[in-house]
Scaffold this active site. Structure first.
Site, PDB file in Angstrom:
ATOM      1  CG  ASP A  56      44.990  34.232  32.961  1.00 57.25           C
ATOM      2  OD1 ASP A  56      45.013  35.141  34.468  1.00 57.25           O
ATOM      3  OD2 ASP A  56      45.921  34.319  32.430  1.00 57.25           O
ATOM      4  CB  SER A  57      44.040  35.225  38.357  1.00 57.67           C
ATOM      5  OG  SER A  57      42.473  35.403  38.485  1.00 57.67           O
ATOM      6  CG  ASP A  95      42.037  36.640  31.874  1.00 61.87           C
ATOM      7  OD1 ASP A  95      42.043  37.883  31.023  1.00 61.87           O
ATOM      8  OD2 ASP A  95      42.357  36.241  33.288  1.00 61.87           O
ATOM      9  CE  LYS A 124      41.742  40.394  32.190  1.00 71.51           C
ATOM     10  NZ  LYS A 124      42.921  39.547  32.286  1.00 71.51           N
ATOM     11  CD  GLU A 126      47.870  38.330  30.172  1.00 72.24           C
ATOM     12  OE1 GLU A 126      49.342  37.843  30.198  1.00 72.24           O
ATOM     13  OE2 GLU A 126      47.890  37.473  31.236  1.00 72.24           O
ATOM     14  CD  GLU A 193      48.036  42.454  36.630  1.00 75.68           C
ATOM     15  OE1 GLU A 193      47.104  42.296  35.392  1.00 75.68           O
ATOM     16  OE2 GLU A 193      48.513  41.901  37.371  1.00 75.68           O
TER      17      GLU A 193
HETATM   18  O1  KIV Z   1      43.685  36.912  35.446  1.00 74.51           O
HETATM   19  C1  KIV Z   1      43.101  37.380  36.874  1.00 74.51           C
HETATM   20  O2  KIV Z   1      42.787  37.680  37.652  1.00 74.51           O
HETATM   21  C2  KIV Z   1      44.058  39.111  36.311  1.00 74.51           C
HETATM   22  C3  KIV Z   1      42.965  40.406  36.882  1.00 74.51           C
HETATM   23  C4  KIV Z   1      44.098  40.934  37.674  1.00 74.51           C
HETATM   24  C5  KIV Z   1      42.914  41.112  36.031  1.00 74.51           C
HETATM   25  O3  KIV Z   1      44.548  39.121  34.594  1.00 74.51           O
END
Ligand code: KIV
Length: 276
Positions: A56-57, A95, A124, A126, A193
């Site tokens: 989600d970056s 994510d 993934k 959090e 992280e």
């Molecule tokens: O969103 C993302 O790219 C991430 C990485 C920083 C691990 O969660």
């Protein structure tokens, strides 16, 4: 049918959860990068990256937001579908965005969308103590889960900024306990992280599943970085753990290859990329 079985004889069979577990057991570093489109996914895959994350970056590096909070499930599905078309070997993780896993049913619904419509092989989220029952519910439905601990960017407004987590002994101990509990609930990977090296090492020793670090020091099972950071595309200040591989090389494929090699030969992360 049974393409996975047919692919067993290939020189470079696709990476799956069993491959990643074996890499942890053998002490082979797992090289991971983010990607958001098919062209970069193909470059990242060709460079030998083991795991690709549609993070989600993308809210920050693709959409230009200041945080990951505005990203939606539809955004992740769109980018995951594009990345999936560019990959041949790497394991594809997507994510779960902010507020897309508030209840067990909500999480399962969205994870299913991301796998069926995006092509994700793992999701993934959090997660801490509060997500144990969600991880357990997903795992019970055979959804592979990566649990993201340490700095959780979706909580940036609650934490008050992007800062190193787990510096105090009590917080560090809690994170080790939580990683064990997430594993017991069914998490297949732990992602850590922005934590001190010692905590990265402690979590890696505490669980049997692979631990992937980003700013978690050298003693984890694998490293992940945001692709736009290593290619020097990200503007402004980058976190301490970022290494700009374009500083040494002038072609993206060469720089991505160098980043994979640096994880494999353990020259990344160096002390200047770590929190001690
Ligand atoms: O969103 C993302 O790219 C991430 C990485 C920083 C691990 O969660």
């Amino acid at each position: 049918m049974y393409t996975q079985l047919e692919q067993r004889g290939m020189a470079e069979p696709p990476v799956n959860i069993a491959t990643l577990r074996k890499m942890k057991a053998n002490g082979t570093p797992i090289a991971c990068l983010t990607a958001y489109d098919a062209s970069f996914a193909a470059l990242v895959d060709a460079a030998g990256t083991d795991l690709v994350l549609v993070g989600d970056s993308l809210g920050m590096v693709i959409q230009g937001h200041g945080t990951t909070v505005p990203v939606t499930v539809a955004d992740i599905i769109y980018h995951t579908r594009n990345v999936a078309r560019g990959l041949r070997r790497a394991f594809l993780v997507a994510d779960m965005p902010f507020m897309s896993y508030t209840t067990r049913e909500h999480a399962l619904d969205n994870a299913v969308q991301m796998m069926q419509h995006g092509g994700a092989m793992m999701i993934k989220l959090e997660g801490g103590e509060g997500q144990l029952e969600i991880v357990e519910h997903l795992a019970r439905h055979d959804i592979p889960v990566c649990a993201h601990l340490g700095l959780k960017p979706q909580s940036v407004h609650k934490i008050g900024g992007f800062r190193v987590q787990g510096r105090e002994p009590e917080a560090a101990k809690r994170m080790v306990d939580t990683s064990r509990r997430l594993q017991d609930a069914g998490a297949d990977i732990v992602l850590l992280e922005c934590v001190p090296n010692e905590l990265g090492k402690a979590v890696t020793g505490a669980v049997d599943v692979p631990v992937i670090g980003i700013g978690a020091g050298p003693d984890v099972d694998g490293q992940i970085l945001v692709l736009y950071d290593i290619l020097d595309i990200t503007q402004g200040r980058t976190p301490k753990f970022v290494r700009n591989f374009m500083a040494e090389l002038d072609a993206p494929l060469a720089a991505i290859g160098a980043s994979v090699q640096a994880v494999k030969d353990r020259s990344y992360p160096a002390p200047e990329h770590c929190f001690s």
